[in-house]
Design a protein around this motif. Structure first.
Motif, mmCIF file in Angstrom:
data_model
loop_
_atom_site.group_PDB
_atom_site.id
_atom_site.type_symbol
_atom_site.label_atom_id
_atom_site.label_comp_id
_atom_site.label_asym_id
_atom_site.label_seq_id
_atom_site.Cartn_x
_atom_site.Cartn_y
_atom_site.Cartn_z
ATOM 1 N N HIS A 90 0.835 -1.198 0.000
ATOM 2 C CA HIS A 90 0.000 0.000 0.000
ATOM 3 C C HIS A 90 0.871 1.248 0.000
ATOM 4 C CE1 HIS A 90 -3.625 2.371 0.675
ATOM 5 N NE2 HIS A 90 -3.034 2.998 1.678
ATOM 6 N N ASP A 111 -5.183 7.281 -12.988
ATOM 7 C CA ASP A 111 -5.505 5.899 -13.360
ATOM 8 C C ASP A 111 -4.579 5.392 -14.464
ATOM 9 O OD1 ASP A 111 -7.534 5.465 -11.538
ATOM 10 O OD2 ASP A 111 -9.111 6.205 -12.874
ATOM 11 N N LYS A 164 -3.365 -0.788 -8.379
ATOM 12 C CA LYS A 164 -4.765 -0.410 -8.266
ATOM 13 C C LYS A 164 -4.835 0.938 -7.556
ATOM 14 C CE LYS A 164 -6.546 -5.151 -8.069
ATOM 15 N NZ LYS A 164 -7.310 -6.136 -7.270
ATOM 16 N N SER A 165 -5.638 1.825 -8.094
ATOM 17 C CA SER A 165 -5.714 3.173 -7.519
ATOM 18 C C SER A 165 -7.097 3.454 -6.941
ATOM 19 C CB SER A 165 -5.381 4.230 -8.570
ATOM 20 O OG SER A 165 -6.278 4.156 -9.661
ATOM 21 N N GLU A 166 -7.096 4.122 -5.807
ATOM 22 C CA GLU A 166 -8.326 4.631 -5.203
ATOM 23 C C GLU A 166 -8.114 6.127 -4.999
ATOM 24 O OE1 GLU A 166 -11.103 4.115 -1.220
ATOM 25 O OE2 GLU A 166 -9.726 2.516 -1.801
ATOM 26 N N ASN A 219 -9.524 9.989 -4.127
ATOM 27 C CA ASN A 219 -10.505 10.894 -3.514
ATOM 28 C C ASN A 219 -10.142 12.310 -3.934
ATOM 29 O OD1 ASN A 219 -12.524 12.014 -1.937
ATOM 30 N ND2 ASN A 219 -11.311 11.981 -0.059
#
Length: 410
Positions: free
Chosen positions: A271, A298, A307-309, A311
């Protein structure tokens, strides 16, 4: 309170002038007490109570905002609230502090609250509007206030998307025809203000990104997602990509403030976290920014199998000074202190939620000079050693009282 000093205006009108010495000393003491007790956004209970008590002592009827901190107060209004249409001039201040330590070492009024400081000048902004309110209330008692004025003491300017929205929801702009504000500028000498028609600040949004992968051993990065490299590429490649997807004149800039990943030198982490800001000079580019920036993140993350999250926190649009209200500030300052007291200023990349008021009514923000003339060291905003030349308080009060009076004579 004696307001004997006067300035002649065009047409023979008379403008009450200099602050009484006793009020000047009181305002400096108020600012120092506020500086010693900074409170973060939406936690400004002590500050709100202090402002409310002083306004009530002057015979005014301040109203605390629905969120529990901050307040509005009308001057020259009979009854509880103004219902005479959108004609009032509003004077706006922000009251919150910053979550940073006060690093001043030999200052008798340095912050007494650990990791909290008034390092952006909100204590000065608040004191200026309070002082202007006290002067204007006295003028109203003397029958010398030509038009009602509203004071707005707004919480949470430093908390995106800003406490201005809460103030507006509480009715702060009802009956308001125009609004003015000021912001401390450590690059401008005390005794002067900086003015600019059109955009004077930038838009400011916040980015928070999480990247994830399976993790692994640094001996075998080819068998996993090399997450630290992926994070590094997001840091460097995303601003470059976005920079080619907007007109360079929009001034859109992505700047990172935090990158965290991993705990051991031989372990590829699972992470990573990144956070930063998106700033933009142009309002149209700002409206497009979320889609373009998210797509670029992205794109880079996928290239490195992460993998991207994302906000994307919408912040504030640019403050765009309306020409007529900017001219009002110019006229008021010249009436007080002469042509030499006004200088031009550039558009800043800083953000300010005063912009939300300007979505509803015309307004303008001035830059208030707070640097002691001749001082070489610039104590910049959002730094722990920030302080001001307190003569700027008098300048700000006289600017705002003059603006209220000149506006009433138009």
């Amino acid at each position: 309170m004696s307001l004997e000093s006067e300035v002649d205006l065009p047409g023979g009108a008379v403008l009450p002038g200099a602050l009484p010495d006793a009020l000047r000393a009181e305002l400096i003491a108020f600012r120092r007490d506020m500086h010693m007790h900074p409170e973060l956004g939406n936690q400004e209970f002590r500050t709100t109570a202090a402002i409310k008590e002083r306004l009530e002592r002057a015979g005014l009827k301040p109203r605390v905002l629905a969120v529990g901190t901050g307040l509005v107060c009308d001057i020259g209004v009979e009854g509880e609230q103004w219902d005479g249409g959108p004609s009032m001039l509003a004077l706006r201040a922000d009251i919150d502090g910053l979550p940073i330590p006060d690093t001043k070492t030999e200052c008798p009024y340095r912050s007494t609250v650990p990791d909290r400081a008034h390092a952006c000048g909100h204590d000065v902004h608040t004191t200026v509007v309070l002082g202007a309110g006290l002067v204007l209330a006295e003028l109203h008692r003397q029958g010398a206030l030509p038009r009602p004025v509203r004071l707005i003491f707004q919480p949470a300017e430093e908390v995106l998307p800003g406490g201005a929205a809460d103030a507006i929801k509480s009715g702060a702009l009802e009956g308001v025809g125009a609004i003015i504000a000021l912001h401390c500028d450590p690059r401008v000498d005390a005794g002067k203000i900086g003015l600019r028609e059109g955009p004077i600040t930038s838009a400011c949004d916040r980015l928070e990104i999480g990247l994830d992968g399976p993790g692994g051993h640094t001996a075998r990065p080819h068998l996993t997602t090399d997450l630290v490299t992926a994070a590094a590429r997001v840091v460097t490649d995303v601003p470059a990509l976005v920079g080619r997807r907007f007109d360079s004149r929009s001034g859109l800039a992505i700047t990172w403030g935090r990158v965290e990943s991993g705990h051991a030198p031989n372990v590829i982490p699972q992470h990573a976290e990144l956070s930063g800001t998106v700033r933009c000079l142009d309002i149209e580019a700002w409206r497009q920014a979320p889609d373009v920036v998210v797509a670029a993140i992205d794109e880079v993350a996928n290239l490195h199998r992460a993998k991207s999250e994302i906000n994307y926190v919408r912040g504030v649009p640019p403050v765009v000074n309306e020409p007529g209200v900017t001219e009002l500030l110019r006229e008021a300052m010249i009436a007080r202190r002469g042509v030499e007291s006004v200088e031009g200023t550039e558009q800043s990349l800083g953000g300010e939620d005063f912009s939300w008021y300007l979505e509803h009514v015309p307004g303008a923000m001035a830059r208030l000079g707070v640097r002691t003339p001749g001082e070489r060291h610039v104590r910049d905003l959002h730094q722990g050693d920030f302080d001001v030349d307190e003569s700027a308080i008098t300048v700000g009060v006289e600017l705002f009282t003059a603006a209220a009076l000149v506006n009433g004579l138009r």
